[in-house]
Design a protein around this motif. Sequence first.
Motif, PDB file in Angstrom:
ATOM      1  N   ARG A   1      30.354  52.050  44.418  1.00  0.00           N
ATOM      2  CA  ARG A   1      31.408  51.252  45.162  1.00  0.00           C
ATOM      3  C   ARG A   1      31.858  50.191  44.635  1.00  0.00           C
ATOM      4  NH1 ARG A   1      31.491  50.158  51.816  1.00  0.00           N
ATOM      5  NH2 ARG A   1      33.519  49.491  51.846  1.00  0.00           N
ATOM      6  N   GLU A   2      30.687  48.964  44.274  1.00  0.00           N
ATOM      7  CA  GLU A   2      31.149  47.809  43.633  1.00  0.00           C
ATOM      8  C   GLU A   2      31.932  47.882  42.367  1.00  0.00           C
ATOM      9  OE1 GLU A   2      28.344  44.318  41.826  1.00  0.00           O
ATOM     10  OE2 GLU A   2      27.864  44.928  43.828  1.00  0.00           O
ATOM     11  N   HIS A   3      31.334  48.823  41.512  1.00  0.00           N
ATOM     12  CA  HIS A   3      32.198  49.009  40.177  1.00  0.00           C
ATOM     13  C   HIS A   3      33.159  49.377  40.385  1.00  0.00           C
ATOM     14  CE1 HIS A   3      32.559  50.036  35.948  1.00  0.00           C
ATOM     15  NE2 HIS A   3      32.796  51.210  36.418  1.00  0.00           N
ATOM     16  N   LEU A   4      33.777  50.356  41.367  1.00  0.00           N
ATOM     17  CA  LEU A   4      35.318  50.649  41.464  1.00  0.00           C
ATOM     18  C   LEU A   4      36.158  49.541  42.153  1.00  0.00           C
ATOM     19  CD1 LEU A   4      37.100  53.150  41.694  1.00  0.00           C
ATOM     20  CD2 LEU A   4      36.355  53.335  44.163  1.00  0.00           C
ATOM     21  N   MET A   5      35.370  48.745  43.008  1.00  0.00           N
ATOM     22  CA  MET A   5      36.208  47.617  43.228  1.00  0.00           C
ATOM     23  C   MET A   5      36.484  46.605  42.138  1.00  0.00           C
ATOM     24  SD  MET A   5      34.889  45.031  46.670  1.00  0.00           S
ATOM     25  CE  MET A   5      34.298  46.470  47.511  1.00  0.00           C
ATOM     26  N   LYS A   6      35.387  46.393  41.393  1.00  0.00           N
ATOM     27  CA  LYS A   6      35.834  45.519  40.226  1.00  0.00           C
ATOM     28  C   LYS A   6      37.084  46.088  39.229  1.00  0.00           C
ATOM     29  CE  LYS A   6      30.987  43.657  40.042  1.00  0.00           C
ATOM     30  NZ  LYS A   6      29.791  43.774  39.067  1.00  0.00           N
ATOM     31  N   GLN A   7      36.789  47.152  39.215  1.00  0.00           N
ATOM     32  CA  GLN A   7      38.098  48.035  38.379  1.00  0.00           C
ATOM     33  C   GLN A   7      39.053  47.895  39.146  1.00  0.00           C
ATOM     34  OE1 GLN A   7      36.325  48.407  35.261  1.00  0.00           O
ATOM     35  NE2 GLN A   7      37.608  50.158  35.185  1.00  0.00           N
ATOM     36  N   ARG A   8      39.302  47.924  40.352  1.00  0.00           N
ATOM     37  CA  ARG A   8      40.587  47.970  40.874  1.00  0.00           C
ATOM     38  C   ARG A   8      41.202  46.687  41.052  1.00  0.00           C
ATOM     39  NH1 ARG A   8      39.559  51.234  46.662  1.00  0.00           N
ATOM     40  NH2 ARG A   8      39.804  53.494  45.438  1.00  0.00           N
ATOM     41  N   MET A   9      40.196  45.561  40.949  1.00  0.00           N
ATOM     42  CA  MET A   9      40.864  44.041  40.814  1.00  0.00           C
ATOM     43  C   MET A   9      41.103  43.824  39.554  1.00  0.00           C
ATOM     44  SD  MET A   9      37.608  42.357  42.765  1.00  0.00           S
ATOM     45  CE  MET A   9      38.220  40.503  42.547  1.00  0.00           C
ATOM     46  N   SER A  10      40.891  44.375  38.499  1.00  0.00           N
ATOM     47  CA  SER A  10      41.067  44.195  37.178  1.00  0.00           C
ATOM     48  C   SER A  10      42.350  44.776  36.817  1.00  0.00           C
ATOM     49  CB  SER A  10      40.214  44.898  36.117  1.00  0.00           C
ATOM     50  OG  SER A  10      40.297  44.774  34.835  1.00  0.00           O
ATOM     51  N   VAL A  11      42.545  46.038  37.502  1.00  0.00           N
ATOM     52  CA  VAL A  11      43.780  46.998  36.881  1.00  0.00           C
ATOM     53  C   VAL A  11      45.011  46.090  37.683  1.00  0.00           C
ATOM     54  CG1 VAL A  11      44.899  49.085  37.824  1.00  0.00           C
ATOM     55  CG2 VAL A  11      42.550  48.924  36.695  1.00  0.00           C
ATOM     56  N   ARG A  12      44.761  45.928  39.024  1.00  0.00           N
ATOM     57  CA  ARG A  12      45.724  45.081  39.716  1.00  0.00           C
ATOM     58  C   ARG A  12      46.319  43.669  38.976  1.00  0.00           C
ATOM     59  NH1 ARG A  12      48.068  44.748  44.787  1.00  0.00           N
ATOM     60  NH2 ARG A  12      49.922  43.162  44.523  1.00  0.00           N
ATOM     61  N   ALA A  13      45.306  43.237  38.438  1.00  0.00           N
ATOM     62  CA  ALA A  13      45.644  41.833  37.863  1.00  0.00           C
ATOM     63  C   ALA A  13      46.455  42.063  36.577  1.00  0.00           C
ATOM     64  CB  ALA A  13      44.238  41.158  37.433  1.00  0.00           C
ATOM     65  N   ARG A  14      46.039  43.212  35.671  1.00  0.00           N
ATOM     66  CA  ARG A  14      46.727  43.505  34.420  1.00  0.00           C
ATOM     67  C   ARG A  14      48.042  43.751  34.704  1.00  0.00           C
ATOM     68  NH1 ARG A  14      43.839  44.273  29.835  1.00  0.00           N
ATOM     69  NH2 ARG A  14      45.433  45.822  29.397  1.00  0.00           N
ATOM     70  N   LYS A  15      48.209  44.810  35.778  1.00  0.00           N
ATOM     71  CA  LYS A  15      49.566  45.379  36.327  1.00  0.00           C
ATOM     72  C   LYS A  15      50.620  44.089  36.572  1.00  0.00           C
ATOM     73  CE  LYS A  15      49.527  49.039  38.577  1.00  0.00           C
ATOM     74  NZ  LYS A  15      49.239  49.914  39.492  1.00  0.00           N
ATOM     75  N   ASP A  16      49.899  43.163  37.326  1.00  0.00           N
ATOM     76  CA  ASP A  16      50.814  41.932  37.799  1.00  0.00           C
ATOM     77  C   ASP A  16      51.258  41.293  36.360  1.00  0.00           C
ATOM     78  OD1 ASP A  16      50.757  43.005  40.426  1.00  0.00           O
ATOM     79  OD2 ASP A  16      49.317  41.583  41.011  1.00  0.00           O
ATOM     80  N   LEU A  17      50.249  41.130  35.571  1.00  0.00           N
ATOM     81  CA  LEU A  17      50.357  40.176  34.254  1.00  0.00           C
ATOM     82  C   LEU A  17      51.489  41.098  33.601  1.00  0.00           C
ATOM     83  CD1 LEU A  17      46.889  38.997  33.732  1.00  0.00           C
ATOM     84  CD2 LEU A  17      48.884  37.518  34.136  1.00  0.00           C
TER      85      LEU A  17
END
Length: 206
Positions: free
Chosen positions: A3-19
């Motif tokens: 669950r922690e790994h998935l949360m980190k992945q979602r944070m990273s993907v969201r940041a990349r998408k917004d950038l």
Amino acid sequence: MFREHLMKQRMSVRARKDLWKSGYKPGSIKVRFSKTSPHRADVLIKRSGARSVIIDYPFHDPLRIKQGVRQRLACIIHPFLHCSEDVVEAGFNISDGGEPSTYPFAFSSNRPHDRLIPDYYQFRTRSFSALRAYAEANDRPWVDRNTGLRWRGADTGAGRFAYHDGIEQDPTVNQRIRLCKIAEQIDQTDCKIAAPTQPEKFELYE
């Protein structure tokens, strides 16, 4: 751990998408949870290569990450990666100014030495480019304008929720609610809470 790994992945993907939407192509964005700061709104960014960063978030708080942290990461990564490569790390307070922080960069602050940066809404809209374009295309001479003021907003911010006579001078009440009550006494001024943070509060503002 999953669950922690998935949360980190979602944070990273969201940041990349917004950038990407802002026109910037980042390198890798890694997220980790640690205790680098005792304050839950603090985020430390470290450079890890060309256009790549490590995001160090101090608390593993699923609800807080879902509500605010994830959408704001791109806002702090973008200015950091535009700094000189000599700048290897920087600390940001990603709250709306209501959380304590030891870091110098913030979206909102009443501390005189903090450095303010554009918030999520300004970043996402490219400094409100659509609204500015509309205003420029529909310009109206000042002589044709009136002195009226109209405001709509949410009841976010510090303070308790109340909407009765006498709250105008009560410092414990939410500032936006007080603004609306004060505006009721000013001619040509129309201020209302249009987006309560909780649906059951609609009746409070009617």
